[in-house]
Design an enzyme around this catalytic site. Sequence first.
Site, PDB file in Angstrom:
ATOM      1  N   PHE A 138      16.652  63.439  62.134  1.00  0.00           N
ATOM      2  CA  PHE A 138      15.801  62.217  62.518  1.00  0.00           C
ATOM      3  C   PHE A 138      16.119  61.002  61.875  1.00  0.00           C
ATOM      4  O   PHE A 138      16.200  61.200  60.658  1.00  0.00           O
ATOM      5  CB  PHE A 138      14.425  62.630  62.007  1.00  0.00           C
ATOM      6  N   ASP A 223      21.479  59.900  54.765  1.00  0.00           N
ATOM      7  CA  ASP A 223      20.112  59.211  55.070  1.00  0.00           C
ATOM      8  C   ASP A 223      19.104  59.787  54.033  1.00  0.00           C
ATOM      9  O   ASP A 223      18.750  61.266  54.275  1.00  0.00           O
ATOM     10  CB  ASP A 223      19.857  59.851  56.452  1.00  0.00           C
ATOM     11  N   LYS A 252      10.910  54.788  52.823  1.00  0.00           N
ATOM     12  CA  LYS A 252       9.826  55.530  52.509  1.00  0.00           C
ATOM     13  C   LYS A 252       9.275  55.314  51.004  1.00  0.00           C
ATOM     14  O   LYS A 252       8.391  54.338  50.828  1.00  0.00           O
ATOM     15  CB  LYS A 252       9.764  57.144  52.708  1.00  0.00           C
TER      16      LYS A 252
HETATM   17  C1  LIG Z   1      11.186  58.364  58.265  1.00  0.00           C
HETATM   18  C2  LIG Z   1      12.600  58.504  58.419  1.00  0.00           C
HETATM   19  C3  LIG Z   1      13.274  57.387  59.093  1.00  0.00           C
HETATM   20  C4  LIG Z   1      12.686  56.306  59.771  1.00  0.00           C
HETATM   21  O1  LIG Z   1      12.218  55.589  58.709  1.00  0.00           O
HETATM   22  P1  LIG Z   1      11.132  54.173  59.416  1.00  0.00           P
HETATM   23  O2  LIG Z   1      10.801  53.766  58.371  1.00  0.00           O
HETATM   24  O3  LIG Z   1       9.842  55.098  60.094  1.00  0.00           O
HETATM   25  O4  LIG Z   1      12.030  53.558  60.428  1.00  0.00           O
HETATM   26  C5  LIG Z   1      14.847  57.779  59.051  1.00  0.00           C
HETATM   27  N1  LIG Z   1      15.253  58.734  58.358  1.00  0.00           N
HETATM   28  C6  LIG Z   1      14.570  59.906  57.956  1.00  0.00           C
HETATM   29  C7  LIG Z   1      15.387  60.795  57.248  1.00  0.00           C
HETATM   30  C8  LIG Z   1      13.198  59.570  57.871  1.00  0.00           C
HETATM   31  O5  LIG Z   1      12.471  60.930  57.423  1.00  0.00           O
END
Ligand SMILES: *Cc1c(COP(=O)(O)O)cnc(C)c1O
Length: 397
Positions: A138, A223, A252
């Site tokens: 994700f 990420d 986050k």
């Molecule tokens: C939540 C998340 C995203 C996206 O973040 P947003 O602030 O919702 O755009 C990208 N990568 C990972 C691993 C995430 O958990």
Amino acid sequence: MKTENLIASGREVLMNTYNRYPLALVKGEGTRVWDVDGRAYLDFVSGIAVTSLGHGHPLVVEAMKEQLGRLVHTSNLFWQENQIALARKLTSFSFADKVFFCNSGAEANEAAFKLARKFARVHGKSSKTQIISLQNSFHGRTFATLAATGQWAYQKDFVPLMPGFSYVTLDDGEALRAAVNEETAAVILEPIQGEGGVHPVSADFMRLARALCDEHEALLIFDEVQCGVGRTGRLFAYEHGDVIPDIMTLAKALGNGAPMGAMLAADRVADAFQPGDHASTFGGNPLVTAAGCAVLDVMMAPGFLEEVRTKGASLKHALQKVADACWDGAPVRGMGLLLGVTVGEKAPGLVAQCRERGLLINCVGGETLRFLPPLTVSREEMDEAMGILGQLAMNHG
Ligand SMILES: *Cc1c(COP(=O)(O)O)cnc(C)c1O
């Protein structure tokens, strides 16, 4: 009562993009939140790993209040004290030398993809444009990050996807070996897949990804939007292993709820960006970076992260006991306070029953319970949560 009215009102005016729980939260303090009808809950969701210092952490509140009265926004046409201070902290605690600030995880990954392509171009390889990500990953919902997100369910209604993305299965070394080539600009992975169901990437696979990227002059992007910023008991998840990425993305927990993202890189890579290549109007504004500085000050205080590791180990142990007794010994996955256990189709039902008994957790991928308490959670709160879960699991499976 108020909850029902609010939900009815919300359905009239909000786009129908979320499967929301039937709960409207109006107040939070530490690990507790209260709904609009005055009921209290233990918050083991933390706004999806965002409010990692709990709700209303005094140092974050103080920093934001002070900044709110002084200066909120200037744009990046001007230099900003807090932005520089936060970048200095992030670089001093990580492999990176430079930071680009934006407003979300998806934006941080967008910035990373642009930097990877620009880096290839600057080095005379303009055909080096392909990005490889993992199945079940994700990375966000914007067009580029949707293309990187290896989940067809999220992609299928929005084709054509942005070209240049391909996927390999987590921990499938042969597939990765076959996929990385001279057209690869970057490989992106989450050290622990979050939304995909709390799946850590093996150390061997990370080392292979590093070796293949080096061999083919591609960049390795981690990420850490969910697993970074203290969540695993280290400031960054990559610190648990021996692989250093070229680029890291954060969001986050970085502002404990103040919306912000960041893309970090070593000078060798960051130097590819020149004025005009990328920008964000709000990115790193004085208010959110004041919050970010406070967050890092709290997390880097002596003993804080060590305590997260200890509490994470206890919670994992307690969860494993429940899993052994009620869920056929399903293994509890994850690190620090990013934990998950796959319990099958009963997961959504268990989430609802926990909520009715005053514990908020959520479920990812339909069958995995995920636990994301604030890093500041107390032993008593963890015991209380495990008491609720253990009893439910015992009575209902
Ligand atoms: C939540 C998340 C995203 C996206 O973040 P947003 O602030 O919702 O755009 C990208 N990568 C990972 C691993 C995430 O958990």
